[in-house]
Design a protein around this motif. Sequence first.
Motif, PDB file in Angstrom:
ATOM      1  N   ALA A  82      51.667  -1.735  26.415  1.00 37.77           N
ATOM      2  CA  ALA A  82      50.919  -2.878  25.890  1.00 37.77           C
ATOM      3  C   ALA A  82      49.492  -2.901  26.425  1.00 37.77           C
ATOM      4  CB  ALA A  82      51.630  -4.173  26.253  1.00 37.77           C
ATOM      5  N   LEU A  83      48.574  -3.342  25.570  1.00 39.15           N
ATOM      6  CA  LEU A  83      47.174  -3.554  25.938  1.00 39.15           C
ATOM      7  C   LEU A  83      46.739  -4.906  25.374  1.00 39.15           C
ATOM      8  CD1 LEU A  83      45.771  -0.053  24.861  1.00 39.15           C
ATOM      9  CD2 LEU A  83      46.386  -0.730  27.182  1.00 39.15           C
ATOM     10  N   ASN A  84      45.765  -5.543  26.017  1.00 40.64           N
ATOM     11  CA  ASN A  84      45.218  -6.812  25.515  1.00 40.64           C
ATOM     12  C   ASN A  84      46.339  -7.792  25.171  1.00 40.64           C
ATOM     13  OD1 ASN A  84      42.534  -5.726  25.596  1.00 40.64           O
ATOM     14  ND2 ASN A  84      42.966  -4.673  23.676  1.00 40.64           N
ATOM     15  N   SER A  85      47.202  -8.035  26.133  1.00 40.97           N
ATOM     16  CA  SER A  85      48.404  -8.829  25.885  1.00 40.97           C
ATOM     17  C   SER A  85      48.188 -10.314  26.161  1.00 40.97           C
ATOM     18  CB  SER A  85      49.546  -8.319  26.764  1.00 40.97           C
ATOM     19  OG  SER A  85      50.654  -9.195  26.708  1.00 40.97           O
ATOM     20  N   PRO A  86      48.793 -11.185  25.335  1.00 42.38           N
ATOM     21  CA  PRO A  86      48.736 -12.623  25.612  1.00 42.38           C
ATOM     22  C   PRO A  86      49.568 -13.019  26.822  1.00 42.38           C
ATOM     23  CG  PRO A  86      50.175 -12.190  23.743  1.00 42.38           C
ATOM     24  CD  PRO A  86      49.505 -10.887  24.081  1.00 42.38           C
ATOM     25  N   ALA A  87      50.361 -12.083  27.358  1.00 41.83           N
ATOM     26  CA  ALA A  87      51.095 -12.377  28.587  1.00 41.83           C
ATOM     27  C   ALA A  87      50.147 -12.484  29.776  1.00 41.83           C
ATOM     28  CB  ALA A  87      52.134 -11.288  28.854  1.00 41.83           C
ATOM     29  N   GLN A 100      43.970 -14.519  15.971  1.00 46.29           N
ATOM     30  CA  GLN A 100      44.486 -13.561  16.945  1.00 46.29           C
ATOM     31  C   GLN A 100      44.531 -14.097  18.381  1.00 46.29           C
ATOM     32  OE1 GLN A 100      42.038 -10.027  17.214  1.00 46.29           O
ATOM     33  NE2 GLN A 100      40.158 -11.161  16.860  1.00 46.29           N
ATOM     34  N   THR A 101      44.717 -15.397  18.531  1.00 50.35           N
ATOM     35  CA  THR A 101      44.821 -15.984  19.872  1.00 50.35           C
ATOM     36  C   THR A 101      45.894 -15.297  20.704  1.00 50.35           C
ATOM     37  OG1 THR A 101      44.104 -18.133  19.025  1.00 50.35           O
ATOM     38  CG2 THR A 101      45.266 -18.119  21.145  1.00 50.35           C
ATOM     39  N   TYR A 102      47.037 -15.003  20.082  1.00 47.84           N
ATOM     40  CA  TYR A 102      48.175 -14.424  20.805  1.00 47.84           C
ATOM     41  C   TYR A 102      48.442 -12.984  20.360  1.00 47.84           C
ATOM     42  CZ  TYR A 102      48.815 -19.415  21.584  1.00 47.84           C
ATOM     43  OH  TYR A 102      48.612 -20.737  21.915  1.00 47.84           O
ATOM     44  N   ALA A 103      47.399 -12.276  19.957  1.00 50.41           N
ATOM     45  CA  ALA A 103      47.559 -10.902  19.471  1.00 50.41           C
ATOM     46  C   ALA A 103      47.868  -9.944  20.614  1.00 50.41           C
ATOM     47  CB  ALA A 103      46.291 -10.455  18.756  1.00 50.41           C
ATOM     48  N   ILE A 104      48.448  -8.811  20.260  1.00 50.84           N
ATOM     49  CA  ILE A 104      48.734  -7.759  21.234  1.00 50.84           C
ATOM     50  C   ILE A 104      48.443  -6.405  20.599  1.00 50.84           C
ATOM     51  CG2 ILE A 104      51.170  -7.481  20.569  1.00 50.84           C
ATOM     52  CD1 ILE A 104      51.798  -7.106  23.574  1.00 50.84           C
ATOM     53  N   ASP A 105      47.972  -5.468  21.413  1.00 48.10           N
ATOM     54  CA  ASP A 105      47.806  -4.076  20.998  1.00 48.10           C
ATOM     55  C   ASP A 105      48.850  -3.244  21.724  1.00 48.10           C
ATOM     56  OD1 ASP A 105      45.545  -4.727  19.499  1.00 48.10           O
ATOM     57  OD2 ASP A 105      44.184  -4.340  21.174  1.00 48.10           O
ATOM     58  N   ILE A 106      49.451  -2.293  21.022  1.00 48.54           N
ATOM     59  CA  ILE A 106      50.409  -1.397  21.671  1.00 48.54           C
ATOM     60  C   ILE A 106      50.106   0.043  21.270  1.00 48.54           C
ATOM     61  CG2 ILE A 106      52.241  -3.106  21.931  1.00 48.54           C
ATOM     62  CD1 ILE A 106      53.598  -1.950  19.458  1.00 48.54           C
ATOM     63  N   VAL A 107      50.295   0.954  22.224  1.00 49.96           N
ATOM     64  CA  VAL A 107      50.077   2.384  21.999  1.00 49.96           C
ATOM     65  C   VAL A 107      51.358   3.132  22.339  1.00 49.96           C
ATOM     66  CG1 VAL A 107      47.591   2.328  22.387  1.00 49.96           C
ATOM     67  CG2 VAL A 107      49.118   2.623  24.335  1.00 49.96           C
ATOM     68  N   GLY A 266      60.571  -9.449  24.825  1.00 48.59           N
ATOM     69  CA  GLY A 266      59.703 -10.520  25.301  1.00 48.59           C
ATOM     70  C   GLY A 266      58.269 -10.235  24.899  1.00 48.59           C
ATOM     71  N   VAL A 267      57.335 -10.534  25.790  1.00 50.21           N
ATOM     72  CA  VAL A 267      55.920 -10.240  25.562  1.00 50.21           C
ATOM     73  C   VAL A 267      55.464  -9.335  26.703  1.00 50.21           C
ATOM     74  CG1 VAL A 267      53.609 -11.170  25.225  1.00 50.21           C
ATOM     75  CG2 VAL A 267      55.596 -12.498  24.485  1.00 50.21           C
ATOM     76  N   PRO A 268      55.354  -8.039  26.481  1.00 47.37           N
ATOM     77  CA  PRO A 268      54.969  -7.132  27.569  1.00 47.37           C
ATOM     78  C   PRO A 268      53.550  -7.396  28.044  1.00 47.37           C
ATOM     79  CG  PRO A 268      55.010  -5.974  25.462  1.00 47.37           C
ATOM     80  CD  PRO A 268      55.600  -7.326  25.217  1.00 47.37           C
ATOM     81  N   ALA A 269      53.342  -7.291  29.349  1.00 51.97           N
ATOM     82  CA  ALA A 269      52.026  -7.515  29.942  1.00 51.97           C
ATOM     83  C   ALA A 269      51.165  -6.264  29.809  1.00 51.97           C
ATOM     84  CB  ALA A 269      52.180  -7.898  31.410  1.00 51.97           C
ATOM     85  N   ASN A 270      49.877  -6.414  30.096  1.00 56.36           N
ATOM     86  CA  ASN A 270      48.963  -5.279  30.031  1.00 56.36           C
ATOM     87  C   ASN A 270      49.462  -4.130  30.904  1.00 56.36           C
ATOM     88  OD1 ASN A 270      47.214  -6.614  28.336  1.00 56.36           O
ATOM     89  ND2 ASN A 270      45.825  -7.268  29.965  1.00 56.36           N
ATOM     90  N   GLY A 271      49.531  -2.944  30.324  1.00 52.33           N
ATOM     91  CA  GLY A 271      49.970  -1.773  31.062  1.00 52.33           C
ATOM     92  C   GLY A 271      51.470  -1.632  31.182  1.00 52.33           C
TER      93      GLY A 271
END
Length: 311
Positions: A82-87, A100-107, A266-271
């Motif tokens: 996860a990157l740029n996570s709302p967590a 995109q208040t609660y948007a998330i990027d994933i790679v 859930g909502v994964p945190a950054n990294g």
Amino acid sequence: MSVRTAVPIAMRVSWLVLFALVIGEFVTDLPGPGWATTSLPAVVVFALMAATTVLQRRAAAPRGEPRPPVEVDPPVTGRWSALNSPADRTPSHGTHVYGQTYAIDIVADPETGEGAPPARPAFRWLWPVFRRNGAFPAFGLPLLAVGDATVVRASDGQRDHVSRNSLAGVVYLLLIEGNIRSILGAHRIIGNHVILDLGGGTYAVYAHVRRGSLRVKPGDTVRAGQALGQVGNSGNTTEPHLHFHLMDGPDLDNARGVPFTWRGVGVPANGETFTVAERAGERAGERTGAQAESRAAGQAESLPGERAAGA
């Protein structure tokens, strides 16, 4: 016309007026002093741009108590980061605009053998400035419906540009390409995309989809786990990845963000790295075909000496 609709239009008009003033300064000889024909109008336009930026952010910000998170299925399977996570913070991308208040990027972050380099190319300060999309393991992987839904928007005509995961690439993206995309509108920011109506006033956004990969069109009904398209690198992005968020309406310029949680994750945190197993009922044949297509594209697009995705 609502404020949330009018403000983005005013911002784009301001940019166009500013460009017209700059061009006019070089190609025309307007009568009167320069401060009256160029400098003063430019100051007025900059003030208008600043005001519309503030209004746009305020109009898109959540109102009152936030909605409880909506639980949906993960939009991918496999191992991801996860990157740029709302967590970690909201708004997760530094802005409320486009819902995109609660948007998330994933790679995609597949495991490699002990001592082997990571499958995903690292950020480079100098070289290479750009990389082909096939060098990234996320490119071409399937995107899955997070619930039973109706497709309200589906667009995949924009090209997948090369990565911007270097210092020079990021500077170019922030100072030039990103501003141009902002002027052209939300659809150029999110690139190729799918928006699903999940019911109950909740809409799911999949951004940066691969060109030509969509398997759905507006009006289609989809089931949870159904293949929608593939991860791409279209729009305002540095590398192939999925940008996902929920919002309260189908119009990116009008919608506000809705919190989400992925079932079983859930909502994964950054990294944070997470793994999603293939779900029961998922169309294995569709996934196999998409992955094979992705591997072929990755091998075809890789630069000499680069590791192709899936190779």
